[in-house]
Scaffold this motif. Structure first.
Motif, short mmCIF file in Angstrom:
data_model
loop_
_atom_site.label_atom_id
_atom_site.label_comp_id
_atom_site.label_asym_id
_atom_site.label_seq_id
_atom_site.Cartn_x
_atom_site.Cartn_y
_atom_site.Cartn_z
N GLY A 160 0.80 -1.23 0.00
CA GLY A 160 0.00 0.00 0.00
C GLY A 160 0.82 1.27 0.00
N TRP A 161 2.01 1.21 -0.60
CA TRP A 161 2.89 2.37 -0.66
C TRP A 161 3.28 2.65 -2.10
CZ3 TRP A 161 7.76 3.56 -2.40
CH2 TRP A 161 8.29 4.80 -1.98
N THR A 166 -2.98 3.06 -3.35
CA THR A 166 -3.71 2.09 -2.54
C THR A 166 -4.88 1.46 -3.28
OG1 THR A 166 -3.12 3.31 -0.53
CG2 THR A 166 -4.95 1.76 -0.37
N ARG A 169 -4.13 -1.76 -5.06
CA ARG A 169 -3.48 -2.80 -4.26
C ARG A 169 -3.87 -4.19 -4.71
NH1 ARG A 169 -3.58 -3.36 2.38
NH2 ARG A 169 -2.09 -5.10 2.50
#
Length: 428
Positions: A160-161, A166, A169
């Protein structure tokens, strides 16, 4: 779950939601909270209530729900005086389609859903479509170093970076698969950030053997088209029985024509008369079935002949289209070669500038070629493969839901398999 169920969209059950007339609103609110009932496309609770059939103080609305959710839904609605009544499948009515989304499988569903809705009777093509996509991507993006970079991107998505990514994902398994395919073909080509010599050539150097790479691309394309005809024949059978499967250009007739043409071409290349003859007989038989099917649709003999000839031309064009797997794979290798040769030329006199050229060139090649390979693999997937697998559009499963903010909205567990939302509890 049996293997047959795993190859099809989620099995749906026709139901009637019944409730006392004065409790209908509360029961429909529970239905919307569960998020697992498609009340024949109704957009909201008020619309459902307006279309309810009322007899002797009892209100009834009909719809569809995943078969596995019926028992749990019955228990939930009973708390408000409601009930779920299973109904027979209406003759001629098509149930809404919902692809299975639990676990890693859900990450590949957008590949199919972007093209269209899978008809309820058809096979769910998401798993084989994902494998075909990453295979084609890897052939065009064959570099072990760039594949490792894709794996790093997949790891970032999974973590999630950065935060702005996000929403993507769920795509991390898809990106990881593309990265692994790129590493595999990179090792076969001996490419690791270009022809650096850090890995040996396990099969061939694209720059030195373009003809062999082209032959591989056409062979892979023929195998993928054969698989598409197989799925297309199964789907035509499930959609309309033997007649549709037998005469459809995207069914048995089309598959026989395709296989016959391929066998005849192979027999001609190998100078095997018997193989050429067998291929021609198979192709002519398939083409005769296609012509018969077109004649049965009406329009006259001339139109049927023209449409049949178009099928033959399209088969040849579709096979040739897979040559782009070799063309773009060769382009990727050529860009890597240029960057590496420029780096070697600058290294003796300006090592810092050489390192800058290598870094910038690698990043540019990665971004440009990843985009090109992704688009071209998608183009082959949709135009060459899906056009045979699909011949009709299904109706998407649209469950009744209470309009809530996105973070709070209930999600059907059969699609997302997430969390502790009311719909997730419903499936437990």
């Amino acid at each position: 779950m049996s293997w047959r169920e795993a190859l099809a969209p989620v099995r749906m059950r026709r139901i009637a939601v019944a409730a006392p007339q004065d409790a209908l609103g509360d029961v429909l609110a529970l239905v919307a909270d569960a998020g697992c009932v498609d009340l024949d496309g109704a957009a909201g609770i008020e619309e459902c209530a307006d279309h309810a059939v009322i007899r002797d103080g009892v209100a009834v609305v009909a719809g569809w729900t995943p078969a596995q959710a019926v028992d749990a839904l019955s228990l939930t609605l009973a708390t408000a005086g409601g009930a779920v009544v299973p109904l027979p499948h209406p003759p001629g009515a098509e149930a809404p389609s919902l692809l299975r989304g639990q676990g890693l499988r859900g990450s590949v569903n957008p590949l199919v859903e972007t093209y269209g809705t899978v008809p309820y009777a058809d096979v769910d093509p998401a798993p084989p479509a994902a494998l075909a996509y990453v295979l084609m991507f890897g052939m065009m993006f064959g570099d072990a170093g760039h594949g490792l970079m894709l794996l790093a991107v997949a790891a970032m998505l999974h973590a999630g970076w950065p935060a702005r990514l996000t929403r993507f994902r769920g795509a991390w398994p898809f990106v990881a698969g593309a990265g692994l395919a790129s590493i595999l073909f990179g090792l076969l080509y001996g490419e690791f950030f270009g022809p650096t010599g850090l890995v040996p050539v396990l099969w061939l150097d694209p720059m030195s053997h373009p003809a062999s790479l082209l032959l591989l691309a056409l062979s892979v394309g023929a195998l993928l088209l054969g698989g598409a005809y197989l799925l297309g024949g199964v789907n035509r059978w499930r959609e309309g029985g033997l007649p549709l499967a037998l005469y459809s250009p995207a069914g048995i007739a089309g598959g026989a024509t395709f296989i016959g043409m391929g066998v005849a071409a192979g027999g001609w290349y190998l100078a095997e008369t018997w193989l050429t003859a067998a291929g021609l007989v198979t192709a002519v038989t398939g083409l005769g079935l296609i012509l018969t099917g077109f004649l049965a649709e009406g329009g006259g003999l001339t139109q049927a002949v023209i449409r049949s000839a178009d099928v033959v031309i399209r088969i040849g064009a579709n096979v040739a289209s897979f040559a782009r797997l070799a063309a773009f794979g060769l382009t990727h290798a050529a860009i890597g070669w240029i960057v590496w040769k420029a780096t070697l030329g600058l290294w003796p006199t300006a090592p810092a500038f050489a390192a800058l050229v290598f870094t910038a060139g690698t990043l540019l090649a990665f971004a440009l070629e990843a985009l090109v390979a992704a688009v071209q693999a998608l183009r082959l997937e949709y135009y060459e493969l899906f056009s045979r697998i699909f011949q009709a559009e299904g109706r998407p499963f649209r469950p009744l839901r209470i309009p809530l903010p996105a973070k709070e909205a209930p999600r059907c567990p059969f699609r997302h398999g997430e969390g502790s939302s009311p719909s997730a509890r419903l499936s437990s």
